[in-house]
Design an enzyme around this catalytic site. Sequence first.
Site, PDB file in Angstrom:
ATOM      1  N   TYR A  52       0.824  -1.209   0.000  1.00  0.00           N
ATOM      2  CA  TYR A  52       0.000   0.000   0.000  1.00  0.00           C
ATOM      3  C   TYR A  52       0.860   1.262   0.000  1.00  0.00           C
ATOM      4  O   TYR A  52       1.805   1.393   0.782  1.00  0.00           O
ATOM      5  CB  TYR A  52      -0.929   0.023   1.224  1.00  0.00           C
ATOM      6  CG  TYR A  52      -1.677   1.338   1.361  1.00  0.00           C
ATOM      7  CD1 TYR A  52      -2.680   1.675   0.472  1.00  0.00           C
ATOM      8  CD2 TYR A  52      -1.343   2.252   2.364  1.00  0.00           C
ATOM      9  CE1 TYR A  52      -3.350   2.883   0.573  1.00  0.00           C
ATOM     10  CE2 TYR A  52      -2.000   3.463   2.477  1.00  0.00           C
ATOM     11  CZ  TYR A  52      -3.009   3.773   1.570  1.00  0.00           C
ATOM     12  OH  TYR A  52      -3.651   4.978   1.661  1.00  0.00           O
ATOM     13  N   HIS A  82      -4.684  16.322  -3.528  1.00  0.00           N
ATOM     14  CA  HIS A  82      -5.017  16.514  -2.116  1.00  0.00           C
ATOM     15  C   HIS A  82      -4.809  17.960  -1.656  1.00  0.00           C
ATOM     16  O   HIS A  82      -5.119  18.303  -0.518  1.00  0.00           O
ATOM     17  CB  HIS A  82      -4.168  15.576  -1.251  1.00  0.00           C
ATOM     18  CG  HIS A  82      -4.599  14.139  -1.311  1.00  0.00           C
ATOM     19  ND1 HIS A  82      -4.886  13.500  -2.479  1.00  0.00           N
ATOM     20  CD2 HIS A  82      -4.793  13.212  -0.317  1.00  0.00           C
ATOM     21  CE1 HIS A  82      -5.236  12.249  -2.224  1.00  0.00           C
ATOM     22  NE2 HIS A  82      -5.190  12.050  -0.925  1.00  0.00           N
ATOM     23  N   ASN A 194       0.738  11.911   5.112  1.00  0.00           N
ATOM     24  CA  ASN A 194       0.107  11.130   6.173  1.00  0.00           C
ATOM     25  C   ASN A 194       0.704  11.558   7.511  1.00  0.00           C
ATOM     26  O   ASN A 194       1.870  11.270   7.798  1.00  0.00           O
ATOM     27  CB  ASN A 194       0.369   9.645   5.967  1.00  0.00           C
ATOM     28  CG  ASN A 194      -0.809   8.907   5.354  1.00  0.00           C
ATOM     29  OD1 ASN A 194      -0.722   7.740   5.062  1.00  0.00           O
ATOM     30  ND2 ASN A 194      -1.925   9.582   5.154  1.00  0.00           N
ATOM     31  N   TYR A 277     -15.659  34.276  45.030  1.00  0.00           N
ATOM     32  CA  TYR A 277     -14.920  33.153  44.458  1.00  0.00           C
ATOM     33  C   TYR A 277     -13.884  33.583  43.422  1.00  0.00           C
ATOM     34  O   TYR A 277     -12.816  32.987  43.311  1.00  0.00           O
ATOM     35  CB  TYR A 277     -15.881  32.169  43.787  1.00  0.00           C
ATOM     36  CG  TYR A 277     -16.731  31.355  44.735  1.00  0.00           C
ATOM     37  CD1 TYR A 277     -16.661  31.529  46.112  1.00  0.00           C
ATOM     38  CD2 TYR A 277     -17.616  30.401  44.248  1.00  0.00           C
ATOM     39  CE1 TYR A 277     -17.437  30.778  46.974  1.00  0.00           C
ATOM     40  CE2 TYR A 277     -18.403  29.643  45.101  1.00  0.00           C
ATOM     41  CZ  TYR A 277     -18.308  29.846  46.456  1.00  0.00           C
ATOM     42  OH  TYR A 277     -19.089  29.095  47.304  1.00  0.00           O
ATOM     43  N   ARG A 280     -11.080  34.643  45.768  1.00  0.00           N
ATOM     44  CA  ARG A 280     -10.658  33.647  46.747  1.00  0.00           C
ATOM     45  C   ARG A 280     -10.220  32.328  46.105  1.00  0.00           C
ATOM     46  O   ARG A 280      -9.346  31.637  46.628  1.00  0.00           O
ATOM     47  CB  ARG A 280     -11.824  33.390  47.712  1.00  0.00           C
ATOM     48  CG  ARG A 280     -11.444  32.580  48.910  1.00  0.00           C
ATOM     49  CD  ARG A 280     -12.585  32.180  49.835  1.00  0.00           C
ATOM     50  NE  ARG A 280     -13.876  32.772  49.598  1.00  0.00           N
ATOM     51  CZ  ARG A 280     -15.032  32.165  49.882  1.00  0.00           C
ATOM     52  NH1 ARG A 280     -15.025  30.950  50.406  1.00  0.00           N
ATOM     53  NH2 ARG A 280     -16.178  32.759  49.661  1.00  0.00           N
ATOM     54  N   PHE A 326      -1.849   7.883  11.852  1.00  0.00           N
ATOM     55  CA  PHE A 326      -2.209   9.231  11.390  1.00  0.00           C
ATOM     56  C   PHE A 326      -3.504   9.736  12.026  1.00  0.00           C
ATOM     57  O   PHE A 326      -3.892  10.879  11.821  1.00  0.00           O
ATOM     58  CB  PHE A 326      -2.376   9.230   9.868  1.00  0.00           C
ATOM     59  CG  PHE A 326      -3.240   8.094   9.367  1.00  0.00           C
ATOM     60  CD1 PHE A 326      -4.581   7.994   9.713  1.00  0.00           C
ATOM     61  CD2 PHE A 326      -2.692   7.110   8.569  1.00  0.00           C
ATOM     62  CE1 PHE A 326      -5.359   6.957   9.269  1.00  0.00           C
ATOM     63  CE2 PHE A 326      -3.473   6.055   8.114  1.00  0.00           C
ATOM     64  CZ  PHE A 326      -4.816   5.972   8.459  1.00  0.00           C
ATOM     65  N   GLU A 412     -12.535   5.446   5.239  1.00  0.00           N
ATOM     66  CA  GLU A 412     -12.074   6.251   6.378  1.00  0.00           C
ATOM     67  C   GLU A 412     -13.324   6.726   7.130  1.00  0.00           C
ATOM     68  O   GLU A 412     -13.790   7.847   6.969  1.00  0.00           O
ATOM     69  CB  GLU A 412     -11.206   7.393   5.865  1.00  0.00           C
ATOM     70  CG  GLU A 412      -9.951   6.834   5.190  1.00  0.00           C
ATOM     71  CD  GLU A 412      -9.279   7.785   4.208  1.00  0.00           C
ATOM     72  OE1 GLU A 412      -9.693   8.966   4.153  1.00  0.00           O
ATOM     73  OE2 GLU A 412      -8.352   7.344   3.511  1.00  0.00           O
TER      74      GLU A 412
END
Length: 492
Positions: A52, A82, A194, A277, A280, A326, A412
């Site tokens: 792959y 991409h 990746n 608060y 404090r 990834f 995915e």
Amino acid sequence: MIELTGSSLNLAQMKDIIYNEIGVSLNEEAVERVNKSRAAVEKIVREDRTVYGINTGFGKFSDVKIDEKDTKALQLHLIRSHSCGVGEAFPETVSRAMVVLRLNALLKGFSGIRAEVLERFAYMVNNRIHPVIPQQGSLGASGDLAPLSHLALVLLGEGFVWQDGLHVPAATIWKEHGVSPIVLEAKEGLALINGTQAMTAQGVVNYLEAESLAYASEWIAAMTMEALYGITDAFHPAIHEARGYPEQVDVAARMLDWLEGSQLTTIQGEKRVQDAYSIRCIPQVHGASWQVLGYVKEKLEIEMNAATDNPLIFDDGDTVVSGGNFHGQPIAFAMDFLKLGVAELASISERRIERLVNPHLNEGLPPFLSPEPGLQSGAMILQYSAASLVSENKTLAHPASVDSIPSSGNQEDHVSMGTIGARHAHAIIKNARNVLAIEALCAMTGCSIRGVEQMAPKTQLKFEQLQEIVRPIEEDRIFTPDIEKLAQFLIG
């Protein structure tokens, strides 16, 4: 120079690289690992083994075998296709961090990339060649594919680079440097994109800014305490040691240190028995935010030195495993957690601002710190602005990491949205910085009314530093420039 090994990079070094323009060098042993890993890839290509990302398509196309003659074209198509990020570009600080982090991850020697490519990354860092990378478009799994593709484009002589605040074609920059663009070989395109370096780079910048802001929030709160005659007994070490959180103990100790020698603070029973608060509980609330920062720091320093691409190559190429390092879930959670910690620093700060300006709460200071109540509004709308920012933070603090949209034909099918979380965290940090800038302006105004000479020596020094940037509120004026100047000062 900071030597990168792939396993020893820390946040202090990243701060030097990002903000102090320190350069990087490559560890020799790491380069040897890289060369062995590359030799393994070349052997796989020669033997025509189906692996792959080396000689197959990507994502849903992982079952498509690619001929050896097309492996270079495969990598080029990958980077170009991409590169589809959109929106405003990441700041140069994040872009620089991204290049360093991608380089460091690849130096681990599990990715099959040539040392020549990593040397070019180092050249980019050392010559401040920072890619223009759009912020939006990453799902935070399968790597930060779109952002890292825009980073990789620059290596190829495509895309854009920052220069004097402008976007300049990468080809122009390489020509100016007399350097040829990189031509990617088998596996290299996938190795470049990746990974989690977009969310991690933004996360590193987030952490460094948040840490600086957390420290600043303490001396600002100390000034507020002086303006309100705050009771220091609440910071007695015994209280905080009795609970046991180290971060809470540390905040209380630092608050006492800031306020040592003050003639404006009080003890319980002198003016009242206890404070609200937001005064404090400074050690408890700020201390909890420091716990968040500690968690985030730990996760970032792991991820900064992690192998996050796919597949990874082990045993000189005998073992090539396709996995999911990834996936950005660890950083997605860390960024969502960071959002909460910083948002609370702003939230409690806004409540202290209210106490400074509200005539029912501010221990005799002028209403809204106005020099002429009624005729002049003073800090009335400063509190509005702070409240608006705190409210906006509440929407930004919604976790990104609980969302997921399947992609790549459902291959995915679960993603982290970690880059979205990191971007939102940075927006919260900017908002919080503006809130604390408003508190600083109101606190210094209150202290100027009480008498600067009565302040603690350390807070008085801070007052003097602030006074070089802005004046206390002596008359109504346009306050936006003051907030911007103080916010810039708080970046550190």
